[in-house]
Enzyme design. Structure first.
Site, short mmCIF file in Angstrom:
data_model
loop_
_atom_site.label_atom_id
_atom_site.label_comp_id
_atom_site.label_asym_id
_atom_site.label_seq_id
_atom_site.Cartn_x
_atom_site.Cartn_y
_atom_site.Cartn_z
CG HIS A 269 -1.90 -1.17 1.20
ND1 HIS A 269 -2.68 -1.55 0.13
CD2 HIS A 269 -2.11 -2.10 2.18
CE1 HIS A 269 -3.35 -2.64 0.46
NE2 HIS A 269 -3.01 -2.99 1.67
CG ASP A 317 -5.21 -6.20 -0.14
OD1 ASP A 317 -5.19 -7.11 0.71
OD2 ASP A 317 -5.20 -5.00 0.17
ZN LIG Z 1 -3.46 -6.93 2.62
#
Ligand SMILES: [Zn+2]
Length: 449
Positions: A269, A317
């Site tokens: 991220h 993810d």
């Molecule tokens: Zn994650």
């Protein structure tokens, strides 16, 4: 036994070539010849590219995809989504995980991902106790990889705390929690679970700065040796605020200052960074792991992609939607929307955005997952062929084919996918799809009733 694929055009590490014969033997690329007309026994394809790495997955979350899209009482956020996720996994056991992961991995292969980095933290039974085989959940992930053929970089997750500064975990986290000693044993058992998988890689992952203390992060860095180390970081503004309150530093700033971050590391991220942090992350040699679909779905924010010059790759993810082309397209589109410009991630005038996205994700995925990628002799034979007859590819050549795939056609332009030399997808469908979906339906129906 060897087999030869012949491509009219193929993307090799130094660019596009014509009449390429790729010899596959023992799961690897044994030879590559350009300007080589096809021989009678060659299997012929129009367009061949290397498969991509998916550097960040929580496979079990595929089963809750779409279940958190109903508005709640309060302001919905990552944190309310996380509560739905904790409830979903309350009853999930190893066989359930294997069935859900198999569907996720089959879908990844169908969209051009040939290796997955599984960021795996669901270690214990629903009461928080170790299974009789403590690595039973790791074995379930390995089983799904074996069944689908996808290459696995397993990242067992170290998770000890519920917040910055070593706070106690909450009840929803009881299935994730280990100490350093039990984690080392779990990782040893996980290595055992991977022995039957070709070219599997074992890394590790401190879950986040919330879940591991500074001393624990140093111990994990030493435990990793040369293996990949992944960590969630700076995904949420609340996480940035909590980190500032704890340390007076922002998360990426803290990590770069206190941990030996280098090429082994993948910062997943890294959404919320100052320009100094963005520069320092690029200089560290680490890979930024972007998950554009999940970050959009969770309302995380936008990674400063236009201003970032370091290594990066993409991950699926939460697996709310699995599609390599959509991850790459959204990575660029986020920048277009915020900066009100076009082709912002292409490196120079006249260059293809699609090719830049694909090449960046290929290199970053390989670095973060600890396995070389690309159509080169000695590499695992992980390939994707595109359907040259798809309307979105007509009249396109070379990099324009990648633009046609990523921006116009999406996953529908994928024809075949090979993993470790075996064809696992034809006409866009995984060969075991029907059986995998049948089992997934039974498991999910049980979990949701
Ligand atoms: Zn994650």
């Amino acid at each position: 036994m060897s087999k030869v694929l012949h491509a009219t055009r193929a993307l090799l590490p130094d660019g596009w070539h014509t009449d390429v014969r790729v010899t596959l033997a023992g799961g690897r690329i044994a030879a590559i010849a350009g300007d080589a007309p096809p021989l009678p026994d060659d299997e012929r394809h129009a367009i061949l590219l290397p498969g991509l790495g998916n550097l960040h997955s929580h496979a079990f979350q595929r089963g809750m995809a779409g279940l958190a899209e109903r508005r709640g009482d309060s302001n919905d956020s990552f944190w309310t989504w996380r509560e739905v996720m904790y409830r979903f996994l309350e009853r999930m056991g190893p066989d359930d995980l294997a069935a859900i992961a198999a569907l996720a991995y089959a879908e990844m292969l169908e969209t051009g991902f040939t290796r997955v980095g599984e960021f795996h933290y669901l270690h214990h039974d629903p009461a928080g106790q170790a299974y009789a085989d403590p690595a039973a959940m790791c074995a379930a992930i390995a089983q799904a990889a074996a069944e689908t053929g996808i290459a696995l970089t397993l990242l067992p997750v170290f998770y000890a705390h519920g917040g910055f500064g070593g706070q106690a975990p909450n009840a929803g986290q009881r299935r994730f929690i280990t100490g350093l000693d039990s984690f080392a044993r779990l990782r040893g058992d996980a290595a055992h679970a991977l022995t039957a998988l070709p070219d599997a890689v074992l890394g590790l992952a401190p879950h986040s700065l919330r879940a591991a203390t500074p001393d624990q992060i140093s111990a994990l860095d030493a435990m990793a040796g040369a293996a990949p180390i992944h960590i969630h970081i700076a995904e949420q503004t609340r996480e940035v605020d909590d980190c500032l309150a704890w340390s007076n530093l922002r998360p990426v700033e803290w990590l770069l200052r206190h941990a030996p971050v280098d090429r082994r590391w993948c910062l997943v991220h890294a959404t919320h960074m100052t320009s100094d942090e963005t520069r320092a992350l690029a200089a560290s040699g680490a890979t930024a792991g972007l998950c554009p679909i999940t970050e959009a779905n969770l309302g995380d924010g936008l990674f400063p992609a236009r201003d970032y010059t370091g290594a990066w790759g993409v991950g699926s993810d939460s697996n709310v939607l699995i599609d390599a082309s959509e991850e790459l397209r959204l990575y660029e589109y986020g920048q277009r929307l915020v900066h009100r410009g076009r082709n912002l991630l292409a490196p120079a005038p006249g260059t293809s955005t699609g090719a830049a996205l694909y090449g960046g994700a290929l290199r970053g995925g390989a670095a973060a997952l600890g396995a070389p990628a690309g159509l080169a002799v000695g590499n695992s034979a992980d390939l994707v062929s595109l359907d040259a007859d798809h309307p979105c590819l007509i009249g396109r050549r070379d990099d324009a084919l990648i633009d046609g795939w990523l921006f116009a056609g999406g996953r529908a332009v994928i024809d075949c996918v090979w993993r470790h030399g075996a064809k696992v997808v034809s006409q866009g469908r995984h060969h075991a799809r029907d059986a995998i979906v049948r089992r997934y339906r039974a498991v999910l129906t049980g979990l949701l009733e």
